[in-house]
Design a protein around this motif. Structure first.
Motif, PDB file in Angstrom:
ATOM      1  N   VAL A  84       0.821  -1.207   0.000  1.00 22.70           N
ATOM      2  CA  VAL A  84       0.000   0.000   0.000  1.00 22.70           C
ATOM      3  C   VAL A  84       0.857   1.261   0.000  1.00 22.70           C
ATOM      4  O   VAL A  84       0.648   2.170  -0.800  1.00 22.70           O
ATOM      5  CB  VAL A  84      -0.973   0.004   1.207  1.00 22.70           C
ATOM      6  CG1 VAL A  84      -1.750   1.303   1.287  1.00 22.70           C
ATOM      7  CG2 VAL A  84      -1.910  -1.188   1.118  1.00 22.70           C
ATOM      8  N   GLU A  85       1.824   1.309   0.866  1.00 24.38           N
ATOM      9  CA  GLU A  85       2.593   2.538   1.035  1.00 24.38           C
ATOM     10  C   GLU A  85       3.681   2.705  -0.032  1.00 24.38           C
ATOM     11  O   GLU A  85       3.838   3.772  -0.590  1.00 24.38           O
ATOM     12  CB  GLU A  85       3.217   2.565   2.430  1.00 24.38           C
ATOM     13  CG  GLU A  85       2.206   2.365   3.523  1.00 24.38           C
ATOM     14  CD  GLU A  85       2.047   3.546   4.426  1.00 24.38           C
ATOM     15  OE1 GLU A  85       2.901   4.428   4.382  1.00 24.38           O
ATOM     16  OE2 GLU A  85       1.067   3.562   5.170  1.00 24.38           O
ATOM     17  N   ILE A  86       4.436   1.648  -0.295  1.00 24.94           N
ATOM     18  CA  ILE A  86       5.547   1.756  -1.245  1.00 24.94           C
ATOM     19  C   ILE A  86       5.067   1.571  -2.672  1.00 24.94           C
ATOM     20  O   ILE A  86       5.403   2.340  -3.555  1.00 24.94           O
ATOM     21  CB  ILE A  86       6.661   0.743  -0.903  1.00 24.94           C
ATOM     22  CG1 ILE A  86       7.265   1.079   0.445  1.00 24.94           C
ATOM     23  CG2 ILE A  86       7.729   0.750  -1.980  1.00 24.94           C
ATOM     24  CD1 ILE A  86       8.310   0.100   0.910  1.00 24.94           C
ATOM     25  N   GLY A  87       4.285   0.522  -2.898  1.00 24.48           N
ATOM     26  CA  GLY A  87       3.806   0.262  -4.261  1.00 24.48           C
ATOM     27  C   GLY A  87       4.913  -0.288  -5.142  1.00 24.48           C
ATOM     28  O   GLY A  87       5.819  -0.950  -4.685  1.00 24.48           O
ATOM     29  N   GLY A  88       4.818  -0.016  -6.415  1.00 24.70           N
ATOM     30  CA  GLY A  88       5.809  -0.513  -7.363  1.00 24.70           C
ATOM     31  C   GLY A  88       5.219  -1.575  -8.265  1.00 24.70           C
ATOM     32  O   GLY A  88       4.022  -1.854  -8.249  1.00 24.70           O
ATOM     33  N   SER A  89       6.078  -2.168  -9.050  1.00 23.96           N
ATOM     34  CA  SER A  89       5.619  -3.190  -9.994  1.00 23.96           C
ATOM     35  C   SER A  89       5.228  -4.466  -9.245  1.00 23.96           C
ATOM     36  O   SER A  89       5.604  -4.677  -8.092  1.00 23.96           O
ATOM     37  CB  SER A  89       6.720  -3.497 -11.004  1.00 23.96           C
ATOM     38  OG  SER A  89       7.784  -4.158 -10.367  1.00 23.96           O
ATOM     39  N   ILE A  90       4.508  -5.325  -9.923  1.00 25.22           N
ATOM     40  CA  ILE A  90       4.068  -6.584  -9.316  1.00 25.22           C
ATOM     41  C   ILE A  90       5.263  -7.456  -8.966  1.00 25.22           C
ATOM     42  O   ILE A  90       5.304  -8.089  -7.916  1.00 25.22           O
ATOM     43  CB  ILE A  90       3.094  -7.316 -10.249  1.00 25.22           C
ATOM     44  CG1 ILE A  90       1.799  -6.522 -10.354  1.00 25.22           C
ATOM     45  CG2 ILE A  90       2.822  -8.720  -9.760  1.00 25.22           C
ATOM     46  CD1 ILE A  90       0.811  -7.078 -11.351  1.00 25.22           C
ATOM     47  N   ALA A  91       6.268  -7.468  -9.834  1.00 28.13           N
ATOM     48  CA  ALA A  91       7.452  -8.282  -9.582  1.00 28.13           C
ATOM     49  C   ALA A  91       8.193  -7.789  -8.336  1.00 28.13           C
ATOM     50  O   ALA A  91       8.623  -8.592  -7.500  1.00 28.13           O
ATOM     51  CB  ALA A  91       8.377  -8.256 -10.788  1.00 28.13           C
ATOM     52  N   LEU A  92       8.320  -6.481  -8.193  1.00 26.48           N
ATOM     53  CA  LEU A  92       9.010  -5.920  -7.039  1.00 26.48           C
ATOM     54  C   LEU A  92       8.237  -6.195  -5.758  1.00 26.48           C
ATOM     55  O   LEU A  92       8.808  -6.595  -4.739  1.00 26.48           O
ATOM     56  CB  LEU A  92       9.215  -4.415  -7.220  1.00 26.48           C
ATOM     57  CG  LEU A  92       9.923  -3.691  -6.071  1.00 26.48           C
ATOM     58  CD1 LEU A  92      11.340  -4.246  -5.901  1.00 26.48           C
ATOM     59  CD2 LEU A  92       9.955  -2.208  -6.321  1.00 26.48           C
ATOM     60  N   ARG A  93       6.929  -6.017  -5.790  1.00 28.94           N
ATOM     61  CA  ARG A  93       6.111  -6.281  -4.595  1.00 28.94           C
ATOM     62  C   ARG A  93       6.147  -7.763  -4.232  1.00 28.94           C
ATOM     63  O   ARG A  93       6.165  -8.106  -3.053  1.00 28.94           O
ATOM     64  CB  ARG A  93       4.681  -5.815  -4.815  1.00 28.94           C
ATOM     65  CG  ARG A  93       4.557  -4.305  -4.779  1.00 28.94           C
ATOM     66  CD  ARG A  93       3.123  -3.900  -4.793  1.00 28.94           C
ATOM     67  NE  ARG A  93       2.429  -4.568  -5.900  1.00 28.94           N
ATOM     68  CZ  ARG A  93       1.506  -4.014  -6.649  1.00 28.94           C
ATOM     69  NH1 ARG A  93       1.118  -2.798  -6.415  1.00 28.94           N
ATOM     70  NH2 ARG A  93       0.937  -4.684  -7.628  1.00 28.94           N
ATOM     71  N   SER A  94       6.159  -8.634  -5.227  1.00 31.51           N
ATOM     72  CA  SER A  94       6.241 -10.069  -4.958  1.00 31.51           C
ATOM     73  C   SER A  94       7.571 -10.423  -4.298  1.00 31.51           C
ATOM     74  O   SER A  94       7.618 -11.212  -3.353  1.00 31.51           O
ATOM     75  CB  SER A  94       6.083 -10.866  -6.244  1.00 31.51           C
ATOM     76  OG  SER A  94       4.825 -10.632  -6.811  1.00 31.51           O
ATOM     77  N   PHE A  95       8.643  -9.838  -4.801  1.00 29.68           N
ATOM     78  CA  PHE A  95       9.964 -10.067  -4.214  1.00 29.68           C
ATOM     79  C   PHE A  95      10.014  -9.559  -2.778  1.00 29.68           C
ATOM     80  O   PHE A  95      10.515 -10.244  -1.882  1.00 29.68           O
ATOM     81  CB  PHE A  95      11.046  -9.398  -5.069  1.00 29.68           C
ATOM     82  CG  PHE A  95      12.423  -9.529  -4.503  1.00 29.68           C
ATOM     83  CD1 PHE A  95      13.077 -10.752  -4.537  1.00 29.68           C
ATOM     84  CD2 PHE A  95      13.056  -8.444  -3.936  1.00 29.68           C
ATOM     85  CE1 PHE A  95      14.349 -10.876  -4.013  1.00 29.68           C
ATOM     86  CE2 PHE A  95      14.324  -8.557  -3.406  1.00 29.68           C
ATOM     87  CZ  PHE A  95      14.975  -9.775  -3.445  1.00 29.68           C
TER      88      PHE A  95
END
Length: 123
Positions: A84-95
């Motif tokens: 929620v706070e940082i966000g980013g791409s799906i790959a980055l959030r998954s990592f």
């Protein structure tokens, strides 16, 4: 039934002794979970359990896992931050999610080992 085993009963007692203190420690700091309450819970479980020392270590480890359950709150906060706070791409959030889960699993293992040491001292 797993709770029919005496080792679980003493592990739950030791873990429930540590649980309020670890919860308050995380609630006050927002980033730390006290290790000493978990060690004390393991010490108490090891003192109360009368059986083989190998099983006593298992009782302490289980007490540490129960006492460290507020780390799930920490995981929830970390996942909120990532998604929620940082966000980013799906790959980055998954990592980042995978890293958070691995860190919390390592913290559970460490607190279990600390409580195991406490249970051996309580013997």
């Amino acid at each position: 039934m797993p709770l029919a085993d005496d080792s679980w009963r003493y592990a739950i007692v030791g873990g429930l002794v540590a649980f309020p203190f670890t919860t308050v420690a995380y609630w006050q700091t927002g980033s730390e979970i006290g290790l000493w309450p978990v060690v004390f819970g393991g010490l108490l479980a090891g003192y109360l359990y009368e059986g083989p020392s190998a099983v006593r270590s298992r009782v302490g480890f289980r007490a540490g896992l129960i006492g460290a359950l507020p780390m799930l709150w920490f995981l929830g906060d970390a996942l909120w931050l990532v998604h929620v706070e940082i966000g980013g791409s799906i790959a980055l959030r998954s990592f980042q999610t995978a890293i958070a889960v691995v860190i919390v699993a390592a913290m559970f293992a460490f607190t279990g080992l600390a409580a195991m040491v406490g249970s051996r001292v309580g013997d």
